[in-house]
Write a protein that holds these residues in place. Structure first.
Motif, PDB file in Angstrom:
ATOM      1  N   UNK A 268      17.918  16.682  -2.038  1.00 48.53           N
ATOM      2  CA  UNK A 268      18.219  16.405  -3.440  1.00 48.53           C
ATOM      3  C   UNK A 268      18.682  17.663  -4.167  1.00 48.53           C
ATOM      4  N   UNK A 269      18.119  18.824  -3.818  1.00 46.24           N
ATOM      5  CA  UNK A 269      18.522  20.079  -4.463  1.00 46.24           C
ATOM      6  C   UNK A 269      19.999  20.363  -4.196  1.00 46.24           C
ATOM      7  N   UNK A 270      20.477  20.044  -2.991  1.00 40.87           N
ATOM      8  CA  UNK A 270      21.891  20.283  -2.670  1.00 40.87           C
ATOM      9  C   UNK A 270      22.805  19.341  -3.451  1.00 40.87           C
ATOM     10  N   UNK A 271      22.251  18.218  -3.924  1.00 41.96           N
ATOM     11  CA  UNK A 271      23.057  17.205  -4.635  1.00 41.96           C
ATOM     12  C   UNK A 271      22.944  17.366  -6.151  1.00 41.96           C
ATOM     13  N   UNK A 272      21.724  17.500  -6.649  1.00 39.71           N
ATOM     14  CA  UNK A 272      21.485  17.569  -8.097  1.00 39.71           C
ATOM     15  C   UNK A 272      21.500  19.003  -8.622  1.00 39.71           C
ATOM     16  N   UNK A 278      12.493  17.446  -8.965  1.00 41.27           N
ATOM     17  CA  UNK A 278      11.078  17.591  -9.288  1.00 41.27           C
ATOM     18  C   UNK A 278      10.227  16.866  -8.250  1.00 41.27           C
ATOM     19  N   UNK A 279       9.009  17.353  -8.117  1.00 41.45           N
ATOM     20  CA  UNK A 279       7.988  16.586  -7.410  1.00 41.45           C
ATOM     21  C   UNK A 279       6.719  16.677  -8.241  1.00 41.45           C
ATOM     22  N   UNK A 313       6.847  25.068  -3.736  1.00 37.38           N
ATOM     23  CA  UNK A 313       7.944  24.236  -4.227  1.00 37.38           C
ATOM     24  C   UNK A 313       9.042  25.085  -4.870  1.00 37.38           C
ATOM     25  N   UNK A 314       8.656  26.082  -5.636  1.00 34.47           N
ATOM     26  CA  UNK A 314       9.666  26.942  -6.261  1.00 34.47           C
ATOM     27  C   UNK A 314      10.493  27.678  -5.210  1.00 34.47           C
ATOM     28  N   UNK A 315       9.888  27.952  -4.053  1.00 32.87           N
ATOM     29  CA  UNK A 315      10.614  28.661  -2.996  1.00 32.87           C
ATOM     30  C   UNK A 315      11.761  27.833  -2.434  1.00 32.87           C
ATOM     31  N   UNK A 316      11.705  26.505  -2.637  1.00 30.77           N
ATOM     32  CA  UNK A 316      12.815  25.644  -2.205  1.00 30.77           C
ATOM     33  C   UNK A 316      13.561  25.064  -3.414  1.00 30.77           C
ATOM     34  N   UNK A 317      13.393  25.708  -4.573  1.00 33.43           N
ATOM     35  CA  UNK A 317      14.093  25.345  -5.825  1.00 33.43           C
ATOM     36  C   UNK A 317      13.738  23.954  -6.333  1.00 33.43           C
ATOM     37  N   UNK A 357      10.820  32.403 -11.809  1.00 34.85           N
ATOM     38  CA  UNK A 357      11.694  31.880 -10.751  1.00 34.85           C
ATOM     39  C   UNK A 357      13.152  31.838 -11.205  1.00 34.85           C
ATOM     40  N   UNK A 358      13.353  31.792 -12.524  1.00 29.47           N
ATOM     41  CA  UNK A 358      14.688  31.744 -13.142  1.00 29.47           C
ATOM     42  C   UNK A 358      15.494  30.523 -12.696  1.00 29.47           C
TER      43      UNK A 358
END
Length: 394
Positions: A268-272, A278-279, A313-317, A357-358
């Motif tokens: 989802x990160x690669x798409x959105x 979010x989780x 989770x932040x480590x994978x955006x 995390x910015x």
């Protein structure tokens, strides 16, 4: 104040006269309290400094909502401290009717600028006996939800959302949340059909953010379909961070697979894009023992585990949202009293980790929606405190 009110609940003064023009509590998804009150209850309180909080009614709470010579306040009867409060005004669509039903039974104004709707109050995990052990979506529907059908048709959903957008200028955001319908792929396809219908009407462009909260599909290629159909943000809830505990608390989700949910989030990160995926985790149950005894709640361990989840989770955006555990009388865990000091500390640290995390753009005031959207969570508030702290330091 918000931490205390969400953790300890609030009472309503018996002699209070509430304005007729405010949003009163109506159950669409969860009750948030296992107690009932014969008095009308405002859904949310608007506190100073753009803070909005849900009322979780508790008859033994030290906090009481009452009127005074200047309007309304919440007072701590133990310390005597009080804070002025206001309410959210009824939306312009409040008197609308869709398919012969009051629109208030179909969708709701959440906070002051968010429209919420639930396509299905059913989740097939309940049929299998594998529902998340904190979940109350189906029993709450049977006991408390006004809408008579467990499943809302595409026509009802479409017309309700468009009617609300046309009749309420404050609406800026839409959140669509559901239980699993017939299958994971069917649920995603249903959301895509909702989005496709809404995209055909120009008024839909008014929505700045449109969030889909659901389980991922079996076919991860379907995730892109949601983005194409107008959803700008997506939430695939994990609920529990530690994998062995995840299998205990969420047996249905475990059958889908912990690692597969992680893979869906990464996809989802690669798409959105970062900052739009979010989780959700449930704060308060991460530290419970394998019997899920509420007395096993350990506030220090809760924060350790929850902060590990945030960092991972932040480590994978992925944005790790946290909702506060609540008990409406229908789940198998039961009532649990959160420690307010540890809860406050966690969300302050959460805000600083997210800030650092910015992933969230600097101009954005909240991690999700606006500061006045989410009354039943604390993560936006933690983020705002972190931003304010950084501004003071610089």
């Amino acid at each position: 104040w918000k931490v205390h009110l969400l953790s300890n609940g609030c009472r309503i003064a018996s002699n209070i006269n509430l304005p007729l023009s405010i949003v009163l509590k109506k159950i669409h998804l969860y009750a948030h309290s296992n107690e009932k009150c014969s008095q009308p209850i405002p859904d949310d309180l608007v506190l100073p400094n753009q803070i909005i909080t849900r009322i979780r009614y508790q008859s033994n709470s030290p906090f009481i909502l009452e009127s005074n010579s200047l309007g309304y306040q919440v007072r701590n009867e133990i310390t005597g401290e009080a804070i002025p409060t206001d309410f959210v005004l009824l939306p312009g669509f409040a008197s609308s009717v869709v398919s012969g039903l009051p629109i208030s039974s179909i969708c709701s104004l959440l906070g002051s600028d968010l429209l919420g709707i639930i396509p299905s109050n059913y989740c097939f995990y309940f049929q299998q006996g594998t529902q998340c052990r904190f979940c109350e979506i189906l029993p709450t529907f049977k006991k408390e939800v006004e809408y008579s059908k467990i499943f809302k048709s595409l026509d009802v959903i479409e017309h309700s959302i468009l009617t609300a957008l046309r009749n309420e200028d404050r609406l800026r955001f839409i959140a669509i949340t559901t239980g699993n319908i017939h299958s994971y792929d069917f649920t995603v396809d249903y959301f895509a059909q909702i989005g496709e219908r809404l995209q055909k009407d120009p008024i839909f462009q008014k929505a700045e953010q449109v969030l889909a909260t659901l389980m991922p599909p079996d076919d991860l290629s379907k995730i892109s379909l949601l983005r194409e159909r107008g959803f700008t943000k997506i939430n695939f809830p994990l609920e529990v961070f530690e994998p062995a505990h995840f299998r205990v608390v969420c047996p249905g989700k475990a059958s889908y697979g912990y690692e597969k949910i992680i893979k869906a989030l990464e996809t989802a990160v690669t798409i959105f894009g970062p900052g739009n995926v979010y989780t959700n985790f449930v704060y308060g149950i991460q530290s419970l023992n394998s019997s899920l005894d509420p007395l096993s709640y350990n506030p220090e361990q809760e924060n350790i585990l929850s902060l590990q989840a945030v960092k991972e989770m932040l480590s994978i955006s992925v944005m790790p949202d946290f909702t506060l555990y609540h008990y409406g009388g229908y789940n198998s865990i039961g009532k649990l009293q959160l420690n307010t000091n540890f809860t406050s500390s966690f969300f302050r640290q959460w805000g600083e980790l997210v800030r650092d995390s910015e992933i969230i753009p600097n101009e954005q005031q909240a991690v999700l929606f606006s500061p006045l959207s989410l009354s039943n969570t604390l993560f936006n508030d933690g983020y705002r405190l972190a931003i304010q702290k950084k501004e003071i330091c610089t």
